[in-house]
Design an enzyme around this catalytic site. Sequence first.
Site, PDB file in Angstrom:
ATOM      1  CG  ASP A 109      46.306  41.528  25.068  1.00 64.59           C
ATOM      2  OD1 ASP A 109      45.138  41.523  24.642  1.00 64.59           O
ATOM      3  OD2 ASP A 109      46.590  41.363  26.267  1.00 64.59           O
ATOM      4  CG  HIS A 116      41.370  46.022  32.456  1.00 57.79           C
ATOM      5  ND1 HIS A 116      41.606  45.206  33.547  1.00 57.79           N
ATOM      6  CD2 HIS A 116      42.544  46.069  31.768  1.00 57.79           C
ATOM      7  CE1 HIS A 116      42.861  44.756  33.508  1.00 57.79           C
ATOM      8  NE2 HIS A 116      43.444  45.269  32.443  1.00 57.79           N
ATOM      9  CD  GLU A 181      45.327  40.792  31.427  1.00 59.94           C
ATOM     10  OE1 GLU A 181      45.587  40.771  30.203  1.00 59.94           O
ATOM     11  OE2 GLU A 181      45.735  41.673  32.208  1.00 59.94           O
ATOM     12  CD  GLU A 183      42.987  40.052  26.897  1.00 56.83           C
ATOM     13  OE1 GLU A 183      43.193  40.232  25.669  1.00 56.83           O
ATOM     14  OE2 GLU A 183      43.819  40.292  27.780  1.00 56.83           O
ATOM     15  CG  ASP A 215      46.970  38.154  28.054  1.00 56.48           C
ATOM     16  OD1 ASP A 215      47.955  37.423  27.843  1.00 56.48           O
ATOM     17  OD2 ASP A 215      47.054  39.392  28.222  1.00 56.48           O
ATOM     18  NE  ARG A 219      47.213  40.710  36.625  1.00 52.70           N
ATOM     19  CZ  ARG A 219      46.873  41.097  35.400  1.00 52.70           C
ATOM     20  NH1 ARG A 219      47.722  41.779  34.650  1.00 52.70           N
ATOM     21  NH2 ARG A 219      45.692  40.815  34.921  1.00 52.70           N
ATOM     22  CD  GLN A 222      51.239  42.991  34.079  1.00 49.76           C
ATOM     23  OE1 GLN A 222      50.571  42.159  34.676  1.00 49.76           O
ATOM     24  NE2 GLN A 222      50.690  43.881  33.282  1.00 49.76           N
ATOM     25  CE  LYS A 235      49.720  41.189  30.689  1.00 46.67           C
ATOM     26  NZ  LYS A 235      48.270  41.155  30.872  1.00 46.67           N
ATOM     27  CB  THR A 239      48.039  33.804  25.060  1.00 47.68           C
ATOM     28  OG1 THR A 239      49.056  34.712  25.496  1.00 47.68           O
ATOM     29  CG2 THR A 239      46.733  34.553  24.863  1.00 47.68           C
ATOM     30  CD  GLU A 340      40.026  44.846  36.242  1.00 43.99           C
ATOM     31  OE1 GLU A 340      39.208  45.716  35.942  1.00 43.99           O
ATOM     32  OE2 GLU A 340      40.336  43.911  35.464  1.00 43.99           O
TER      33      GLU A 340
HETATM   34 MN    MN Z   1      45.738  41.037  28.149  1.00 52.07          MN
END
Ligand code: MN
Length: 393
Positions: A109, A116, A181, A183, A215, A219, A222, A235, A239, A340
């Site tokens: 990834d 971002h 996420e 992607e 993904d 948080r 993480q 993570k 996925t 975000e």
């Molecule tokens: Mn990602």
Amino acid sequence: MSSRVRIDIPAESGFGPEHLPYCVFSPAGEQPRVGARLGDSIVDLAVALDDPMFAQPSLNAFMAQGPGIWSEVRQRLQAAADGEFPAAAVHAVSAVELRLPIEVADYVDFYASLDHATNAGRIFRPDAEPLLPNWRHLPVGYHGRAGTVVVSGTEVIRPCGQRRTASGTPDFGPSQRLDIEAELGFVVGAGSVRGEPVGTGEFADHVFGVALVNDWSARDIQAWEAQPLGPFLGKSFLTSLSAWVTPLDALREARIPLPDQDPPPLPYLQDRAPWGLDITLRVEWNGHLVATPPYSRMYWSPAQMLAHMTVNGASTRTGDLFASGTVSGPEREERGSLLELSWGGTEPLEVGEAKRTYLEDGDEVVITATAPTASGGRITLGEVRGVIAPARY
Ligand code: MN
């Protein structure tokens, strides 16, 4: 003589003959096999093309054949699309079970969106430069967990782990900051040899197609674990990959110039004809559109990502998946993560009647995307969908 049928393609379907994404599907009670989509139908390729290479539970055998065969199969399907197919080869998308389309070899990834990376830097390190010094020199990435890449629609079990608390010490429990996420993933069809880097000009010799990726990211896990190393348990729990792989050739009209790169990248990351992709993503949360991330703004190109991934001599294999990293734009409604969109959980956003920051149990997130075609229409990339299930302990 066996009966033959014509496939109706609704106008604006996004799945006309200029698209033809591939999938792996199981007709009721039968073994999984490779199909291609036309309108709301799936064409069973083993039957339609009379080729056992497609009577397989993944696209890998087909992908391993390389770009000559990929384009030959695509041309045969396009030539056949406005004629008739054997009735036994045609299934309604709604009547079959879709499987993970590829056997995922390795999963990487990246972190290729300037918007971002800048937003994440501002949220996580408010008193420092948002971009770390390496960011404009190389496509930052990490190796993820191939075994937990699942097909769209698979439930997302809320992960447990060590969570950072305000006191500075961790506690343990279900993630309270479960995020998405949005992607784009790139699927390697034809692998490369260890010791021989893949140059930016060789992208199309290796990459078979693209598929949307979510993904999922915890948080709180993480933020505590990723010091100093990168993403791990925050993570690796899951996925999600779309069931549909769009061939690279279907995105020819979506190619656009890359945004300027400053400073100019080192020679191995330069490209004689660099291109990005004019793909617009849409993120729906419980049926409400919450973001439209523009892939057109991505700083690093897919070819640069592959060149960087192999420049140390690492080989690639059929089924490798490398994803772009969260796609975000400069506007609030263009942000591809809840981190975000809610600015680290401090600015709740409206999700229909509700005000929300991170995902709650029972929430559903659907990511779709469109790209332009030669005829002035748009193709629809296959969706990636997931519903949050409660933590298991
Ligand atoms: Mn990602």
